[in-house]
Design a protein around this motif. Structure first.
Motif, mmCIF file in Angstrom:
data_model
loop_
_atom_site.group_PDB
_atom_site.id
_atom_site.type_symbol
_atom_site.label_atom_id
_atom_site.label_comp_id
_atom_site.label_asym_id
_atom_site.label_seq_id
_atom_site.Cartn_x
_atom_site.Cartn_y
_atom_site.Cartn_z
ATOM 1 N N GLY A 22 -35.392 63.044 38.928
ATOM 2 C CA GLY A 22 -34.760 62.386 40.071
ATOM 3 C C GLY A 22 -35.547 61.175 40.543
ATOM 4 O O GLY A 22 -34.972 60.134 40.872
ATOM 5 N N THR A 23 -36.870 61.303 40.544
ATOM 6 C CA THR A 23 -37.719 60.172 40.939
ATOM 7 C C THR A 23 -37.553 59.022 39.964
ATOM 8 O O THR A 23 -37.465 57.855 40.376
ATOM 9 N N TYR A 25 -34.937 58.417 38.095
ATOM 10 C CA TYR A 25 -33.568 57.912 38.205
ATOM 11 C C TYR A 25 -33.395 57.003 39.420
ATOM 12 O O TYR A 25 -32.748 55.968 39.343
ATOM 13 N N ARG A 26 -34.008 57.376 40.547
ATOM 14 C CA ARG A 26 -33.824 56.623 41.781
ATOM 15 C C ARG A 26 -34.907 55.584 42.036
ATOM 16 O O ARG A 26 -34.741 54.712 42.884
#
Length: 114
Positions: A22-23, A25-26
């Motif tokens: 997630g880190t 990806y964002r």
């Protein structure tokens, strides 16, 4: 009794936690670099091939692959790893120009004669 065989990794097994994914990806470019520097090189190569194989994460896979060595990518994915390495270092293609307004449609032979 037969010897247990090693389980080959499933293509659905992400080599990092969902929090790390997630880190990545964002995150912006600097954040991604920081996170990737903390991931061991072999895991980074597995992550690059995993992401590249997912159509919606293809670009992120290339970004991760750009932080890998060709040797690691080839070790993990063979010839596909060599291709991934080359694509991650190729100049990005310019996006296609998109017209802001609606397209005009012309019909051949539809001119009115005055």
């Amino acid at each position: 009794m037969p010897a247990p065989q090693a389980r080959s990794p499933s293509p659905d097994d992400c080599p990092v936690s969902l929090d790390v994914l997630g880190t990545l990806y964002r995150g912006d470019a600097e954040m991604v670099e920081t996170v990737l520097s903390d991931i061991p090189s072999a895991t980074r190569a597995r992550l690059a091939t995993y992401l590249y194989g997912k159509s919606h994460l293809h670009a992120l896979g290339l970004r991760v692959a750009s932080a890998c060595t060709e040797t690691d990518l080839v070790r993990v994915a063979g010839t596909a790893g060599a291709v991934l390495y080359a694509q991650s270092r190729a100049a990005p293609r310019a996006p296609e120009a998109r017209h802001a307004g609606p397209r005009r449609i012309s019909l051949a032979g539809s001119r009115s004669v005055a």
